[in-house]
Design a protein around this motif. Structure first.
Motif, PDB file in Angstrom:
ATOM      1  N   UNK A  73       5.593  -7.019   2.359  1.00 37.49           N
ATOM      2  CA  UNK A  73       5.558  -7.853   1.166  1.00 37.49           C
ATOM      3  C   UNK A  73       4.191  -8.439   0.882  1.00 37.49           C
ATOM      4  N   UNK A  74       4.023  -8.901  -0.353  1.00 37.90           N
ATOM      5  CA  UNK A  74       2.783  -9.537  -0.772  1.00 37.90           C
ATOM      6  C   UNK A  74       2.777  -9.718  -2.277  1.00 37.90           C
ATOM      7  N   UNK A  75       1.846 -10.527  -2.751  1.00 35.31           N
ATOM      8  CA  UNK A  75       1.688 -10.658  -4.198  1.00 35.31           C
ATOM      9  C   UNK A  75       0.998  -9.422  -4.775  1.00 35.31           C
ATOM     10  N   UNK A  76       0.130  -8.792  -3.996  1.00 33.88           N
ATOM     11  CA  UNK A  76      -0.510  -7.539  -4.386  1.00 33.88           C
ATOM     12  C   UNK A  76       0.018  -6.427  -3.486  1.00 33.88           C
ATOM     13  N   UNK A  77      -0.525  -5.224  -3.650  1.00 39.57           N
ATOM     14  CA  UNK A  77      -0.039  -4.082  -2.865  1.00 39.57           C
ATOM     15  C   UNK A  77      -1.218  -3.252  -2.394  1.00 39.57           C
ATOM     16  N   UNK A  78      -1.215  -2.913  -1.122  1.00 41.32           N
ATOM     17  CA  UNK A  78      -2.250  -2.039  -0.582  1.00 41.32           C
ATOM     18  C   UNK A  78      -1.902  -0.580  -0.864  1.00 41.32           C
ATOM     19  N   UNK A  79      -2.917   0.263  -0.862  1.00 38.27           N
ATOM     20  CA  UNK A  79      -2.663   1.683  -1.081  1.00 38.27           C
ATOM     21  C   UNK A  79      -1.866   2.273   0.079  1.00 38.27           C
ATOM     22  N   UNK A  80      -2.055   1.728   1.295  1.00 40.37           N
ATOM     23  CA  UNK A  80      -1.287   2.231   2.441  1.00 40.37           C
ATOM     24  C   UNK A  80       0.204   1.962   2.252  1.00 40.37           C
ATOM     25  N   UNK A  81       0.548   0.756   1.788  1.00 42.19           N
ATOM     26  CA  UNK A  81       1.955   0.457   1.528  1.00 42.19           C
ATOM     27  C   UNK A  81       2.479   1.296   0.369  1.00 42.19           C
ATOM     28  N   UNK A  82       1.649   1.479  -0.652  1.00 46.34           N
ATOM     29  CA  UNK A  82       2.085   2.267  -1.805  1.00 46.34           C
ATOM     30  C   UNK A  82       2.307   3.728  -1.427  1.00 46.34           C
ATOM     31  N   UNK A  83       1.541   4.232  -0.465  1.00 49.09           N
ATOM     32  CA  UNK A  83       1.725   5.623  -0.054  1.00 49.09           C
ATOM     33  C   UNK A  83       3.103   5.842   0.561  1.00 49.09           C
ATOM     34  N   UNK A  84       3.682   4.801   1.187  1.00 47.42           N
ATOM     35  CA  UNK A  84       5.042   4.918   1.728  1.00 47.42           C
ATOM     36  C   UNK A  84       6.061   5.072   0.608  1.00 47.42           C
ATOM     37  N   UNK A  85       5.800   4.410  -0.526  1.00 47.14           N
ATOM     38  CA  UNK A  85       6.705   4.517  -1.673  1.00 47.14           C
ATOM     39  C   UNK A  85       6.552   5.870  -2.351  1.00 47.14           C
ATOM     40  N   UNK A  86       5.300   6.306  -2.564  1.00 42.03           N
ATOM     41  CA  UNK A  86       5.086   7.596  -3.229  1.00 42.03           C
ATOM     42  C   UNK A  86       5.628   8.758  -2.401  1.00 42.03           C
ATOM     43  N   UNK A  87       5.649   8.592  -1.082  1.00 46.34           N
ATOM     44  CA  UNK A  87       6.196   9.642  -0.221  1.00 46.34           C
ATOM     45  C   UNK A  87       7.721   9.609  -0.177  1.00 46.34           C
ATOM     46  N   UNK A  88       8.342   8.573  -0.747  1.00 47.43           N
ATOM     47  CA  UNK A  88       9.790   8.466  -0.726  1.00 47.43           C
ATOM     48  C   UNK A  88      10.346   7.870   0.550  1.00 47.43           C
TER      49      UNK A  88
END
Length: 646
Positions: free
Chosen positions: A278-293
């Motif tokens: 969690x966070x107010x912003x988002x790191x690319x590392x965390x976003x990569x987990x979402x884009x990978x499903x």
């Protein structure tokens, strides 16, 4: 526990009948290795050994407490493999040093009073939260959570932990620093009581080991802590939550430099537990987990975001006030920022000024050529204190007579104004209004209600009851112009953390960013769209070939040493070697530390496709084994996906 790569494997020993009862998997032992007694951990008991030679005997069992249970041992092995390190180094991070007297204490009894499911109405603003909370009862959902502006994130995490405990399982909540930990502890206490313990570096060895044992023995079901708490031996783990994973405080300074986010991902997969980043912003590392499903979004809808966020202003020619002000783009604090601050003060609300540097004048330049003023001893930046003395910010050496190395000029000018100098200037501009500074060793946790000016450095912003009426972010170039891959991402994270402290725009909340409104990071804050910005950053990283789109390893050391090491690494097909380049002093390990590499430090980057990451780490381990067995001289530092890539 030797820390040598070529010895990073289990060894077989015989156990005699006197030790049989205490020699359980996970206990600390002493064994004779290469003619001397060394510390170790017992990993497994087997009936027969496949070693063809003669086996030695276990010297003694140091303690019958199984501190490295199989689940934790598997995690340590996985982390070591992920970061091309040794398991012994990871165990040192995961298991605190033994305190014999604490082990002998009678363990406290686990509370038998059932924890009721908490009120989770605070999660109703996130449409997917209801299904996430429901699946926590029986499954292991994984989500990346974008907190709303003004969100009481500590209460939301406490509710997740209480929901997990009500289902009969344990939880780990990791935050960046002690200040966040104290806030989280206050939020968890009413819901969890003595089922909750905290683990942080500030605790003494006795208190830390006592709380760690409470989690291992099951009397504490929830562990709150900073980065190393992600290894806490919580029984029947049901949830791991990481807050603000982009904070520099979560970067582990000791080999093999594992990040709590990646450890949490491994633990969620191995122990089948829920994961929240969690966070107010988002790191690319965390976003990569979402884009990978692999993980799902946990975000609010746009109408809720607009209703909860403050009004965000930046420097734009379309704004009439800025177009009429000829000095708007050159002034450190333009008129539009002063207008917002004055409006908040008149409404009897506090105003926050975010300044990227503490001190008085922490950065100086030559008045003639504008070159950065540097120390003649260590080449560090010069600074000016309130008494007018000039000194080096790195080594502290005083500079009595400045002379520019570029043009020979002797006059000096301020390049960056620190928090103390800014507070003095604002005190004169807002006569009669109290001025409070927060940063460095004097950090305020909260501010009283009423009109006042607060000057804070990033990460040290105090919380205002009811929110700030206005906030101004100055010297934005100091954050955006850093020669670092994560400069824009870090700027968005810090600016959104400031914006989250403001009142909603309907209540007069205004955030002024002194930067061009057309810049992508500024646009992300204006729209309050951390997900879209992270998606854009991830696409750019993929195009340029930078983490997390690829797996990258850095090798630091002298030029000859790292070049020889890089040549010995058998890269997977398509792997690349970048460099060497000089390593900036700010990225180097501190002098005198275990990782001190000397004066002339350079860096080589090894890059492979993400799918070949395991092959790269295996190749790095093999190269280090060859280096150890050949007893090569020269110190090196190897980091996989280093947090700082200049």
């Amino acid at each position: 526990m030797l820390g040598l790569t070529h010895l990073d494997r289990p060894f077989d020993y015989l156990v005699d009948t006197d030790q049989d009862a205490d020699a359980k998997p996970g206990v600390r032992v002493r064994v004779r290795f290469a003619g001397r007694l060394v510390d170790g951990f017992l990993l497994e008991r087997v009936a027969e050994s496949d070693h063809p030679g003669k086996l030695g005997w276990l010297d003694r069992v140091v303690s019958a407490e199984p501190v490295l249970e199989p689940e934790l041992a598997v995690l340590c092995r996985s982390v070591a493999d992920r970061y091309a390190g040794t398991m012994s180094d990871v165990i040192r991070l995961a298991v605190p040093p033994r305190h014999a007297r604490t082990e002998k204490e009678t363990p406290r009894e686990r509370s038998e009073t059932p924890v009721t499911a908490p009120n989770t109405s605070g999660w109703h603003d996130y449409p997917a939260a209801s299904s996430f909370l429901a699946s926590m009862q029986s499954g292991h959902p994984r989500a990346v959570w974008q907190a709303l502006p003004g969100e009481d994130w500590t209460s939301r995490l406490a509710e997740l932990a209480a929901t997990t405990v009500a289902a009969g399982r344990g939880a780990i909540l990791v935050v960046p620093d002690q200040r966040d930990l104290e806030r989280l502890e206050r939020a968890c206490a009413p819901l969890l009581g003595d089922r909750c313990v905290t683990l942080a570096g500030g605790l003494g060895p006795t208190a830390r080991y006592r709380r760690w044992l409470a989690a291992r023995r099951g009397s504490a079901q929830v562990v709150l802590g900073t980065r190393s708490a992600v290894f806490a031996p919580v029984r029947d783990l049901g949830l791991v939550a990481i807050w603000d994973d982009g904070d520099d405080s979560l970067n582990e300074p000791r080999a093999p430099y594992p990040h709590p986010r990646e450890v949490a991902v491994l633990r969620s997969h191995q122990q089948r537990c829920a994961l929240v980043i969690g966070g107010f912003a988002r790191t690319t590392e965390a976003h990569s987990l979402v884009t990978a499903g692999w993980a799902h979004d946990l975000v609010a809808d746009r109408s809720t975001i607009r209703a909860r966020s403050a009004r965000v202003l930046a420097l734009s020619d379309a704004d009439r006030r800025i177009a009429r002000d000829p000095l708007a783009r050159s002034a450190r604090i333009p008129a539009v920022a002063f207008d917002a601050a004055r409006a908040a003060v008149e409404a009897d609300a506090p105003v926050l000024f975010s300044v990227p540097r503490r001190g008085y004048v922490p950065s100086l330049a030559c008045s003639r050529c504008r070159a950065h003023a540097r120390c003649r001893s260590c080449h560090g930046p010069l600074q000016l204190d309130a008494s007018g003395a000039i000194s080096c910010r790195w080594c502290g050496r005083g500079e009595r007579a400045f002379r520019c190395a570029e043009c020979g000029g002797t006059q000096i000018r301020a390049l960056t104004t620190g928090a103390r100098r800014t507070a003095e200037e604002l005190g004169r501009a807002f006569a009669g209004v109290p001025v409070l500074t927060s940063g460095g060793s004097a950090i305020a946790d909260d501010v009283p209600t009423g009109a006042r000016i607060v000057v804070a450095t990033p990460g040290a912003e105090p919380v205002a009851e009811g929110g700030y009426g206005a906030a101004v972010i100055v010297d934005t170039w100091a954050q955006l112009d850093r020669a670092d891959l994560r400069a824009a991402e870090d700027a968005v994270r810090r600016w959104m953390a400031v914006g989250a402290l403001l009142r909603p725009h309907a209540d007069g909340g205004t955030l002024v960013i002194v930067a061009d409104s057309q810049l992508a990071p500024v646009q992300a804050v204006i729209r309050w769209d951390p997900v879209g910005f992270a998606d854009q950053e991830f696409a750019q990283r993929a195009e340029l070939g930078f983490p997390p789109a690829v797996t990258m390893a850095s090798v630091d050391g002298s030029s000859a040493t790292i070049s020889s090491f890089a040549q010995s690494v058998e890269l997977p097909p398509g792997g690349e070697v970048l460099g060497p380049v000089p390593l900036p002093p700010g990225v180097r390990p501190p002098a005198g530390s275990a990782d001190d590499l000397g004066g002339d430090v350079q860096r080589i980057l090894l890059r492979v496709d993400r799918g070949a990451g395991r092959a790269l780490t295996s190749a790095l381990v093999a190269a280090q084994i060859r280096r150890n067995t050949h007893r090569d001289t020269g110190s090196i530092r190897v980091q996989v996906d280093p947090p700082t890539i200049g």
